[in-house]
Motif scaffolding. Structure first.
Motif, mmCIF file in Angstrom:
data_model
loop_
_atom_site.group_PDB
_atom_site.id
_atom_site.type_symbol
_atom_site.label_atom_id
_atom_site.label_comp_id
_atom_site.label_asym_id
_atom_site.label_seq_id
_atom_site.Cartn_x
_atom_site.Cartn_y
_atom_site.Cartn_z
ATOM 1 N N LEU A 41 -11.096 9.026 -2.333
ATOM 2 C CA LEU A 41 -9.637 8.945 -2.348
ATOM 3 C C LEU A 41 -9.071 9.178 -0.954
ATOM 4 O O LEU A 41 -8.189 8.434 -0.509
ATOM 5 C CB LEU A 41 -9.059 9.951 -3.333
ATOM 6 C CG LEU A 41 -7.533 10.031 -3.408
ATOM 7 C CD1 LEU A 41 -6.911 8.684 -3.735
ATOM 8 C CD2 LEU A 41 -7.117 11.087 -4.423
ATOM 9 N N ASN A 42 -9.564 10.173 -0.257
ATOM 10 C CA ASN A 42 -9.083 10.436 1.111
ATOM 11 C C ASN A 42 -9.373 9.268 2.039
ATOM 12 O O ASN A 42 -8.512 8.874 2.838
ATOM 13 C CB ASN A 42 -9.682 11.736 1.639
ATOM 14 C CG ASN A 42 -9.089 12.949 0.955
ATOM 15 O OD1 ASN A 42 -7.953 12.925 0.493
ATOM 16 N ND2 ASN A 42 -9.863 14.018 0.876
ATOM 17 N N ALA A 43 -10.563 8.686 1.928
ATOM 18 C CA ALA A 43 -10.887 7.503 2.736
ATOM 19 C C ALA A 43 -9.979 6.336 2.353
ATOM 20 O O ALA A 43 -9.520 5.575 3.215
ATOM 21 C CB ALA A 43 -12.358 7.131 2.555
ATOM 22 N N GLY A 44 -9.696 6.202 1.055
ATOM 23 C CA GLY A 44 -8.806 5.144 0.590
ATOM 24 C C GLY A 44 -7.390 5.320 1.099
ATOM 25 O O GLY A 44 -6.704 4.348 1.414
ATOM 26 N N ARG A 45 -6.954 6.563 1.183
ATOM 27 C CA ARG A 45 -5.608 6.816 1.704
ATOM 28 C C ARG A 45 -5.497 6.399 3.166
ATOM 29 O O ARG A 45 -4.454 5.888 3.587
ATOM 30 C CB ARG A 45 -5.249 8.287 1.535
ATOM 31 C CG ARG A 45 -4.922 8.644 0.106
ATOM 32 C CD ARG A 45 -4.657 10.112 -0.054
ATOM 33 N NE ARG A 45 -4.216 10.408 -1.408
ATOM 34 C CZ ARG A 45 -4.344 11.595 -1.979
ATOM 35 N NH1 ARG A 45 -4.874 12.612 -1.307
ATOM 36 N NH2 ARG A 45 -3.930 11.777 -3.207
ATOM 37 N N LEU A 46 -6.539 6.615 3.939
ATOM 38 C CA LEU A 46 -6.520 6.172 5.342
ATOM 39 C C LEU A 46 -6.437 4.653 5.416
ATOM 40 O O LEU A 46 -5.689 4.110 6.227
ATOM 41 C CB LEU A 46 -7.763 6.677 6.075
ATOM 42 C CG LEU A 46 -7.863 8.176 6.291
ATOM 43 C CD1 LEU A 46 -9.229 8.546 6.890
ATOM 44 C CD2 LEU A 46 -6.739 8.677 7.188
ATOM 45 N N ARG A 47 -7.177 3.980 4.563
ATOM 46 C CA ARG A 47 -7.140 2.521 4.542
ATOM 47 C C ARG A 47 -5.787 2.007 4.032
ATOM 48 O O ARG A 47 -5.273 1.008 4.530
ATOM 49 C CB ARG A 47 -8.293 1.982 3.711
ATOM 50 C CG ARG A 47 -9.630 2.125 4.426
ATOM 51 C CD ARG A 47 -10.799 1.913 3.479
ATOM 52 N NE ARG A 47 -12.078 1.935 4.155
ATOM 53 C CZ ARG A 47 -12.701 3.031 4.574
ATOM 54 N NH1 ARG A 47 -12.135 4.215 4.401
ATOM 55 N NH2 ARG A 47 -13.866 2.964 5.176
ATOM 56 N N ALA A 48 -5.225 2.689 3.039
ATOM 57 C CA ALA A 48 -3.910 2.296 2.537
ATOM 58 C C ALA A 48 -2.855 2.446 3.623
ATOM 59 O O ALA A 48 -1.975 1.593 3.774
ATOM 60 C CB ALA A 48 -3.544 3.150 1.316
ATOM 61 N N LYS A 49 -2.952 3.517 4.390
ATOM 62 C CA LYS A 49 -2.011 3.716 5.497
ATOM 63 C C LYS A 49 -2.167 2.622 6.538
ATOM 64 O O LYS A 49 -1.175 2.127 7.079
ATOM 65 C CB LYS A 49 -2.197 5.087 6.128
ATOM 66 C CG LYS A 49 -1.209 5.321 7.273
ATOM 67 C CD LYS A 49 -1.073 6.758 7.630
ATOM 68 C CE LYS A 49 -0.152 7.036 8.787
ATOM 69 N NZ LYS A 49 0.702 6.005 9.282
ATOM 70 N N ARG A 50 -3.400 2.229 6.802
ATOM 71 C CA ARG A 50 -3.651 1.153 7.761
ATOM 72 C C ARG A 50 -2.983 -0.139 7.289
ATOM 73 O O ARG A 50 -2.318 -0.831 8.074
ATOM 74 C CB ARG A 50 -5.160 0.958 7.918
ATOM 75 C CG ARG A 50 -5.549 0.053 9.052
ATOM 76 C CD ARG A 50 -7.062 -0.063 9.197
ATOM 77 N NE ARG A 50 -7.713 1.227 9.232
ATOM 78 C CZ ARG A 50 -8.892 1.502 8.674
ATOM 79 N NH1 ARG A 50 -9.573 0.567 8.044
ATOM 80 N NH2 ARG A 50 -9.421 2.706 8.764
ATOM 81 N N ALA A 51 -3.135 -0.475 6.016
ATOM 82 C CA ALA A 51 -2.514 -1.686 5.467
ATOM 83 C C ALA A 51 -0.991 -1.574 5.526
ATOM 84 O O ALA A 51 -0.294 -2.538 5.865
ATOM 85 C CB ALA A 51 -2.986 -1.916 4.031
ATOM 86 N N GLN A 52 -0.463 -0.397 5.201
ATOM 87 C CA GLN A 52 0.988 -0.181 5.235
ATOM 88 C C GLN A 52 1.519 -0.291 6.661
ATOM 89 O O GLN A 52 2.546 -0.936 6.901
ATOM 90 C CB GLN A 52 1.306 1.196 4.673
ATOM 91 C CG GLN A 52 2.783 1.546 4.739
ATOM 92 C CD GLN A 52 3.044 2.909 4.132
ATOM 93 O OE1 GLN A 52 2.834 3.080 2.937
ATOM 94 N NE2 GLN A 52 3.484 3.856 4.933
ATOM 95 N N ASP A 53 0.833 0.315 7.603
ATOM 96 C CA ASP A 53 1.279 0.247 8.998
ATOM 97 C C ASP A 53 1.261 -1.184 9.521
ATOM 98 O O ASP A 53 2.152 -1.584 10.273
ATOM 99 C CB ASP A 53 0.417 1.146 9.885
ATOM 100 C CG ASP A 53 0.691 2.622 9.674
ATOM 101 O OD1 ASP A 53 1.724 2.970 9.060
ATOM 102 O OD2 ASP A 53 -0.149 3.442 10.117
ATOM 103 N N GLU A 54 0.268 -1.946 9.102
ATOM 104 C CA GLU A 54 0.195 -3.355 9.496
ATOM 105 C C GLU A 54 1.385 -4.128 8.935
ATOM 106 O O GLU A 54 2.042 -4.889 9.652
ATOM 107 C CB GLU A 54 -1.118 -3.948 8.980
ATOM 108 C CG GLU A 54 -1.307 -5.410 9.295
ATOM 109 C CD GLU A 54 -2.578 -5.940 8.648
ATOM 110 O OE1 GLU A 54 -2.471 -6.893 7.849
ATOM 111 O OE2 GLU A 54 -3.665 -5.403 8.938
ATOM 112 N N LEU A 55 1.683 -3.911 7.667
ATOM 113 C CA LEU A 55 2.792 -4.605 7.019
ATOM 114 C C LEU A 55 4.134 -4.233 7.652
ATOM 115 O O LEU A 55 4.993 -5.084 7.863
ATOM 116 C CB LEU A 55 2.817 -4.264 5.522
ATOM 117 C CG LEU A 55 3.957 -4.867 4.708
ATOM 118 C CD1 LEU A 55 3.798 -6.377 4.583
ATOM 119 C CD2 LEU A 55 4.022 -4.223 3.334
#
Length: 170
Positions: A113-127
């Motif tokens: 979950l913590n690793a997924g949150r980092l990836r989710a933030k990356r996708a959000q920051d890109e968007l």
């Protein structure tokens, strides 16, 4: 074809004046990038959403978790089966209801979950890259207001994608 008014393919002037079209196009893009980011963890957006709620509410029954994320029971069972198969969630006997299982996040589930949150933030920051911090906060507040409004208009409805699949939980 690139529209001279917007400088981007698919954003023709005849389309950009329609907010629903823009939301749909951004939703498609955001869902695709979010899914791509989670793929290396063997997670889907639906699984990631379940892990987030499970961390906040654990232990809960499958039914409670499904209601919390707006997922129908049959999809919820499959999602929990997948998460359990990956060793991220455990079903344990529910001490208050012998007929139900209580879901618990495992240590591996927390790490994923913590690793997924980092990836989710990356996708959000890109968007959201074209927006300032203040614009991002304003967009979030407006989207939340719309989400609450749609839920109030159709309380408790299980949401489905046009394909029939449950919406990605994010």
């Amino acid at each position: 074809m690139t529209d001279p008014h917007t400088g981007a393919p698919g954003l023709h002037a005849a389309l950009v004046r329609h907010t629903g079209y823009l939301l749909s196009r951004l939703g498609w893009y955001a869902a695709r990038r979010f899914s791509e980011q989670l793929q290396s963890l063997e997670l889907t957006p639906r699984m990631w959403g379940a892990l987030n709620v499970l961390e906040a509410e654990s232990p809960v029954s499958q039914q409670q978790l499904g209601r919390s994320i707006g997922m129908d029971p049959s999809s919820m069972v499959g999602t929990i089966d997948e998460l359990e198969g990956l060793g991220l969630v455990e079903r344990r006997a529910n001490p208050s209801d012998r007929r139900a299982h209580a879901l618990h996040l495992t240590d591996a589930g927390r790490q994923t979950l913590n690793a997924g949150r980092l990836r989710a933030k990356r996708a959000q920051d890109e968007l959201l890259a074209p927006l300032s911090a203040a614009e991002r906060a304003q967009l979030h507040a407006l989207l939340l207001k719309l989400a609450v409004g749609t839920e109030a208009a159709d309380p408790g409805a299980v949401r489905r994608e046009p394909s029939g699949a449950p919406p990605p939980a994010a």
